[in-house]
Design a protein around this motif. Sequence first.
Motif, PDB file in Angstrom:
ATOM      1  N   TYR A 123     -19.990  -5.816  22.978  1.00 15.91           N
ATOM      2  CA  TYR A 123     -20.458  -5.518  21.629  1.00 15.91           C
ATOM      3  C   TYR A 123     -20.682  -4.028  21.394  1.00 15.91           C
ATOM      4  O   TYR A 123     -21.575  -3.630  20.654  1.00 15.91           O
ATOM      5  N   ARG A 143     -28.837  -3.267  17.856  1.00 15.34           N
ATOM      6  CA  ARG A 143     -27.843  -3.995  18.648  1.00 15.34           C
ATOM      7  C   ARG A 143     -28.392  -4.309  20.031  1.00 15.34           C
ATOM      8  O   ARG A 143     -28.223  -5.412  20.542  1.00 15.34           O
ATOM      9  N   TRP A 177     -21.026  -7.204  12.134  1.00 22.48           N
ATOM     10  CA  TRP A 177     -21.111  -7.249  13.594  1.00 22.48           C
ATOM     11  C   TRP A 177     -21.863  -8.505  14.038  1.00 22.48           C
ATOM     12  O   TRP A 177     -21.441  -9.216  14.952  1.00 22.48           O
TER      13      TRP A 177
END
Lengths: 259, 268
Positions: A123, A143, A177
Motif C-alpha cells: 500500500y 495510511r 486508496w
Amino acid sequence: MPETPIPKLKLSGVSRSFDENLALAPTDIEISEGEFICVVGPSGCGKSTMFNIIAGVLQPSAGRVALDGRDITGKAGEVGYMLQKDLLLPWRTVLDNICLGAILHGRTTRKQRAEGVALANRYGLGDFINHYPAALSGGMRQRVALMRTLAMHRDVLLLDEPFGALDSMTRMAMQKWLLSVWAAEKRTVVFVTHDIDEAIFLADRVVVMSPRPGRIRDILPVTLPRPRGRDVYTSKEFLHLKDQIMTYIYDDGEATDAA
Amino acid sequence: MQLDKQPVWKTILYPLIAFLLVIGIWWVSVIAYDIPRYVMPSPGDVWAHILDDHVALWIGFRVTFKEFIIGFVLGAFSGFAMAVAMDASKTVRGVLYPILIFSQAVPIIAISAALTIWLGFGLAPKLVIVALVVFFPVVVNVLDGLRSVDADLLRLARSMGGNTWSIFRHVKMPATLTPLFSALKLSATFSVTGAVIAEWSASTSGGIGAYLMQANSRLNTSGTFAAIAYLALLGLVAFVLVIAVEHLLTPWRHKPTVPRWSSRFWRN
C-alpha cells in the motif's frame, strides 16, 4: 429470520444514556460480511457513541452487540478501529507502528514483521518502514494507522472520520486508496463521517443518523458500480442520494445548531 | 524540533567569543583599576595557580564529579519510580504530593547539616543532597508526562491487547523521556551546586567544594577562583552529558529515520 445467514455484526436494541440524556436511542442494525457501511449525521447524533459501543470501549445502557452471532458487548479488542487522530507512537518507526499490536502482546515474530513489511509495500509505504512518523505527511500517517489496524487481523474495521483532518485533495486520494485496500482485504468496514460525499462514494449502505435523541433516521443502499472513480460524484444516483440525505439532515430542522 | 541547524563552527565559535570576551574584560579591569591580587586575581594569576596546584584540583574535580554523577543517577531513577507510583495510584499521589512540596520548602543547606549528623562525613550525605536536587523536578515532569498521554491512545493500546505492563513499557514510558530530560537539563547544573553545599557541611572528602572553602578561609583568592573555574567546568560537563544521553535516547526528535545501531529490522 432463521433462513438468512448470521450477520457479521449485529446491534440489537443498543442504547446509551449519559446521566439523564439519551445519547443513543435503542438501535438495531445488521451488517453482513464484507459490507462497507458509512454512518453520517450531524454532531450529537450518537454516531460516536455507537462507534465506541461497537469498539467495546463503552458499555451500552441496554442491548447487545454480536459478532458472528457471538456476544461481544463491552468487550474491547474484538474489532479493529481507527480514529481521526492517527495515534502513532512518535518514537517508533513506521514498521513498528504497523506491528504495534504484536509488540504490545510481547515480542514480534519474524513472520509478523515480514507481514508488516508486505503490508507497507503493498500500500505504498515500502520506502518508509524505517522512518519515524514525524517525517511523514498527514495522509501517509493515516495510511500507517490503517495498516496498523489491518495487521490486527480483525474481520470488522471501525473507522471514525479517519480522513477528517486531511485537506480535501488528500482526502479524495485516501478514499480511493481505502476502497482499493478494502477490495483486496475483504474486511467488513463501518466508517463514521460527517462528509455526505465521502459516505456515498465509499458505502454499500449509508446509515443516516439524527440527533436528540441519537438514532438511525434511515438506511440507504448505494448501488453505484465498483470500482468507483471520480465520475461517480456527478452521476444521477449520487446526486439523488445526496439530496435525500441532505433532506434528512437539514430539513428535519434538527441540524440548525450542528455547525 | 531542529532549531540548531547552523554550521558546527558557528555553534563552537560564538560561545568561544563570549568566553574570551569575559576573560578579556576581567583581565583589563584588574590591570586598569589596579585591583590588589588578594581582592581579585587576574585570569593570569588564576591560571598560574591552576598550573601550580593542578594535582589537588584534579583530584577534587574527580571527587565532586563522582558525587554528582552517582547522586544524579540515583535521584533521577528514584524520582522516576516515585512518579510512576504516583501515576499508578491516586492514594499514593494524594499522600505523597504534599510531602513532596513541603520537602521543597526546606532549604537544602538546612537538610545538609542534618544529613551530616545522620550519615557522617563520607559520600552518603553528598549523594543524598545531589539526589534531592534532581528528585523533585524529575517527579513533577515525569508525572506530567505520564498523565498527558492521550486517553484515546491508551484505549487503543488496550483494545489491541496491551496489558498494564506492555502499555507502560511501549506507550507511557517513552512519552516521559522528553519531560524527563527537560527536568534533568534543569537540574544538572543545580545538582553540582548541591554537591558543593554538601561538601561545605562536611568537608573531609577533598572535593572541589571543600577546596574552595579552604582557599577562601585562607584568603587565597587565586585558589578560590581556580576552584570556581573547575566548578564551572563541572557544571558544563554535567549539562553536556545530559544533552548527549538525551540525544542518544530520543533519536526520533532529530532524525527522520531510525538510527542503524538501534534498528532491529530490515529493509525489504
